[in-house]
Write an enzyme that holds these catalytic residues in place. Sequence first.
Site, short mmCIF file in Angstrom:
data_model
loop_
_atom_site.label_atom_id
_atom_site.label_comp_id
_atom_site.label_asym_id
_atom_site.label_seq_id
_atom_site.Cartn_x
_atom_site.Cartn_y
_atom_site.Cartn_z
CE LYS A 173 77.88 98.76 62.44
NZ LYS A 173 77.12 98.92 61.21
CB THR A 198 76.98 97.90 66.38
OG1 THR A 198 76.70 97.82 64.98
CG2 THR A 198 78.08 98.90 66.62
CE LYS A 215 73.39 99.84 69.65
NZ LYS A 215 74.62 99.26 69.05
#
Length: 305
Positions: A179, A103, A247
Amino acid sequence: MSASTSQNQRIAVVGLGSMGFGMATSLKRAGHAVIGCDVSADAVARFVKDGGAGAKTPAEAAKDADIVVSVVVNAAQTEAILFGKDGAAETMPKDSVFVSSATMDPDVARRLAKQLEATGRHYLDAPISGGAQRAAQGELTILASGSSAAFAKARPALDAMAAKLYELGDAAGQGAAFKMINQLLAGVHIAAASEAMAFAAKQGLDIRKVYEVITASAGNSWMFENRMPHVLDGDYTPRSAVEIFVKDLGIIQDMARSARFPVPVSAAALQMFLMTSAAGMGRDDDASVARMYAQVTGVKLPGDK
């Protein structure tokens, strides 16, 4: 695609963590020759014991590979696997394909693709969803974008790894962007579920009964249903760690700032994950946000000493 073109592929899997190991196993089960590589020698040894082949570096794994599948955490690790010391780009055959499952910011996916494609190899932007169990069963959801040539080269691996493959565009970056929208919702839903469960405990409610009621009501979410059993069991063994959402929600903030687009709800969720990480739970399960609420408010949850 004919059977002859979909079989007997040589596939390198770089990153044999909970997801990558399952993906490598699924590829092997589909009849491909699979070479595993990981920074952990133990993970490679486990894969070799399981019937796969092992390599010490991405460059060694990628040599003669038709497909290189990268299953690491972030963009920096992906770039190191491709272009770092002993990187896969050094040895990947011309016309082979690099399938990136991490990702990351769509801009970074576009940059890595451009850099690799300039060398005569293909890049498929292919973030994954589904968890370790689905990875092992070959039933992941893959959100992919890239050139028609990248899709064609990667198809045998995609068929073996995915139950659902979404083809989302003809250039890298689109898969990454899809995503990130998923991660925005996932992070917000985990934070909201954790807040609700800790608040229910503060009200003196039976939280097992709360779980039963909410999962049968309109307030339910996939994340509430999936993550809150970890709270009920007091088990914060990481299926997906708090740091993942530090993150990913951080990437959302960067993307939104660049686009001059307000994302106040995901910004609040990010702060809850940051607070949970700061309290020492960064490597624990992401449902630990509920524990953070409990610590701040003096609420007792299952498993509390």
